[in-house]
Motif scaffolding. Structure first.
Motif, PDB file in Angstrom:
ATOM      1  N   LYS A  38       0.826  -1.199   0.000  1.00 51.78           N
ATOM      2  CA  LYS A  38       0.000   0.000   0.000  1.00 51.78           C
ATOM      3  C   LYS A  38       0.864   1.254   0.000  1.00 51.78           C
ATOM      4  O   LYS A  38       2.031   1.203   0.380  1.00 51.78           O
ATOM      5  N   ILE A  42      -0.325   9.871  -0.369  1.00 46.18           N
ATOM      6  CA  ILE A  42      -1.261  10.085  -1.477  1.00 46.18           C
ATOM      7  C   ILE A  42      -1.185  11.546  -1.906  1.00 46.18           C
ATOM      8  O   ILE A  42      -1.264  12.459  -1.072  1.00 46.18           O
ATOM      9  N   LEU A 306       1.003   7.075  -4.033  1.00 45.24           N
ATOM     10  CA  LEU A 306      -0.109   6.934  -4.979  1.00 45.24           C
ATOM     11  C   LEU A 306      -0.467   8.329  -5.488  1.00 45.24           C
ATOM     12  O   LEU A 306      -0.747   9.226  -4.685  1.00 45.24           O
ATOM     13  N   LYS A 351      -1.516   0.560  -5.352  1.00 42.91           N
ATOM     14  CA  LYS A 351      -2.988   0.506  -5.310  1.00 42.91           C
ATOM     15  C   LYS A 351      -3.672   1.331  -6.414  1.00 42.91           C
ATOM     16  O   LYS A 351      -4.885   1.558  -6.361  1.00 42.91           O
ATOM     17  N   ALA A 352      -2.916   1.725  -7.411  1.00 46.11           N
ATOM     18  CA  ALA A 352      -3.514   2.488  -8.515  1.00 46.11           C
ATOM     19  C   ALA A 352      -4.618   1.689  -9.196  1.00 46.11           C
ATOM     20  O   ALA A 352      -5.579   2.256  -9.723  1.00 46.11           O
ATOM     21  N   LEU A 354      -7.015   0.179  -8.057  1.00 46.53           N
ATOM     22  CA  LEU A 354      -8.347   0.419  -7.477  1.00 46.53           C
ATOM     23  C   LEU A 354      -9.143   1.447  -8.283  1.00 46.53           C
ATOM     24  O   LEU A 354     -10.366   1.505  -8.194  1.00 46.53           O
ATOM     25  N   LYS A 367     -11.838   4.722  -2.194  1.00 48.49           N
ATOM     26  CA  LYS A 367     -10.655   4.053  -2.754  1.00 48.49           C
ATOM     27  C   LYS A 367      -9.376   4.565  -2.107  1.00 48.49           C
ATOM     28  O   LYS A 367      -8.435   3.789  -1.913  1.00 48.49           O
ATOM     29  N   MET A 368      -9.315   5.855  -1.776  1.00 48.81           N
ATOM     30  CA  MET A 368      -8.127   6.361  -1.073  1.00 48.81           C
ATOM     31  C   MET A 368      -8.002   5.672   0.289  1.00 48.81           C
ATOM     32  O   MET A 368      -6.921   5.282   0.709  1.00 48.81           O
ATOM     33  N   GLU A 370      -9.291   2.721   1.096  1.00 51.26           N
ATOM     34  CA  GLU A 370      -8.957   1.313   0.872  1.00 51.26           C
ATOM     35  C   GLU A 370      -7.472   1.173   0.554  1.00 51.26           C
ATOM     36  O   GLU A 370      -6.806   0.254   1.039  1.00 51.26           O
ATOM     37  N   ALA A 371      -6.967   2.093  -0.258  1.00 51.91           N
ATOM     38  CA  ALA A 371      -5.545   2.056  -0.610  1.00 51.91           C
ATOM     39  C   ALA A 371      -4.673   2.134   0.638  1.00 51.91           C
ATOM     40  O   ALA A 371      -3.668   1.434   0.768  1.00 51.91           O
TER      41      ALA A 371
END
Ligand code: MG
Ligand code: ZN
Length: 374
Positions: A38, A42, A306, A351-352, A354, A367-368, A370-371
């Motif tokens: 992960k 971000i 990410l 995790k991109a 996702l 999604k952020m 979850e990442a």
């Protein structure tokens, strides 16, 4: 580098089966490898009003080049709000920041005007460092929705007060007036932020000089204009250095690998759309594209970041028409307002994947999270 060597070591012991490594066993506490899947950081880049037409025109008039072509995963989000199929920037940014659909004009509040926690606030609670950068005022809808809670995007002075309620480490944008020459009270929020540990600067200095002189600041805020900053074509020059220095500033302050969250907005692509001004759109896009490029350069080297690029909505119904050539476009607008088209999302880094698919704009938040494994 440490992780790489660790991997080499494990390879010699077990063979480098990454599938096995992501499932810790009682004998081997391989948290490093679970963690490695992960992102640590971000960076969310939002081009306000940047639909496919804006991206296409900006790319062609930039010599058929865009940093967006470096992304590995793409999706589309559905930008509607609860008020209307045509969102405004406030409802849209609240969806990104907090994962709820809400009414046009809402800043960090749900349909009942109740505050909803934002990704930035949650990141702060988890020990990450955070930042916001915009080419609008910093209390404008898009950045505001990550840090403030207000039933109206127009309550700029109240939104400014919310900057004192988080521990955000870095912010750069216009709107000094809403901090230090307020209509509703006599408060000087610049002084209050300084008392809280911020090194504060304003447009009375060059951003670049201010940053250089204060690289060791604990927290930094810089207000680039009294109200709205200028268009880039009229001499605004802070957005690119504010973004790249923001990455540097936050990564240096990310303690114990807790990571950082940074949102940078190319705010005025939208204003070019409202003005039905192709040159305004394209010059703002090309500046934003440069930020995307520098961000990817940094993130690729870092390996734990990410990067996500998207827009809140399209503005102007801007399209390329017959007769267009790559270096001279024939374009039209269908309105001076936002349109309702789906909006592209670009992602690269851990995790991109996702971010592939078609989903609601609220899924950006989901999604952020979850990442990050939240
Ligand atoms: Mg905006
Ligand atoms: Zn707009």
């Amino acid at each position: 580098m440490k992780r790489f060597l660790f991997c080499i070591g494990l390879f010699m012991l077990f063979g480098c089966d990454t599938k096995k490594m992501s499932q810790p066993t009682p004998e081997t506490e391989m948290n490093e490898f679970v963690f490695e899947t992960k992102p640590q950081n971000i960076i969310l880049l939002i081009g306000d009003g940047m639909g496919i037409g804006q991206i296409t025109a900006g790319t062609y008039l930039n010599g058929n080049k865009t940093a967006l072509s470096r992304f590995t995963h793409m999706g589309l989000h559905k930008p509607y709000s609860t008020t209307s199929l045509i969102t405004d920037s406030a409802a849209a940014a609240t969806s990104f920041a907090s994962g709820v659909k809400t009414f046009n004009g809402a800043i960090g509040v749900d349909m009942d005007s109740m505050p909803v926690p934002t990704f930035l606030e949650e990141a702060e609670q988890k020990g990450m460092v955070t930042g916001l950068v915009a080419s609008s005022t910093i209390v404008h809808a898009t950045p505001a929705a990550f840090i403030a809670h207000n039933a109206s995007r127009r309550n700029y002075e109240e939104i400014a007060e919310d900057f004192l309620k988080t521990e955000i480490e870095y912010f750069v944008g216009g709107g000094k007036k809403f901090f230090d020459r307020r209509d509703k009270d006599e408060r000087n929020l610049i002084k209050e932020l300084e008392a809280k540990g911020y090194t504060m600067g304003t447009y009375l200095e060059e951003f670049k000089d201010f940053y250089k002189a204060n690289t060791s600041a604990k927290k930094m805020g810089f207000l680039t204009a009294d109200k709205d900053p200028l268009p880039v074509s009229q001499g605004r020059d802070y957005l690119i250095p504010a973004a790249s220095n923001g990455i540097r500033f936050l990564s240096q302050r990310s303690m114990d690998n807790n990571g950082f969250f940074l949102m940078v907005e190319g705010s005025q692509i939208d204003w070019g759309g409202h003005a039905n001004d192709e040159n305004y759109i394209v010059t703002e896009f090309i500046e934003f594209d440069k930020i995307i490029e520098e961000t990817l350069d940094w993130a690729e080297k870092d390996g734990n970041t990410l990067v996500i690029v998207t827009a809140d909505h399209e503005t102007g119904g801007f399209t390329l028409q017959p007769g267009s050539q790559m270096d001279s476009l024939v374009t039209t607008f269908t309105s001076t307002k936002h349109s309702g088209d789906f909006i592209p999302v670009f992602a690269k880094g851990p995790k991109a994947e996702l971010f592939s698919g078609i989903y609601e704009n609220t899924a950006i938040y989901d999604k952020m999270r979850e990442a990050m494994g939240w």
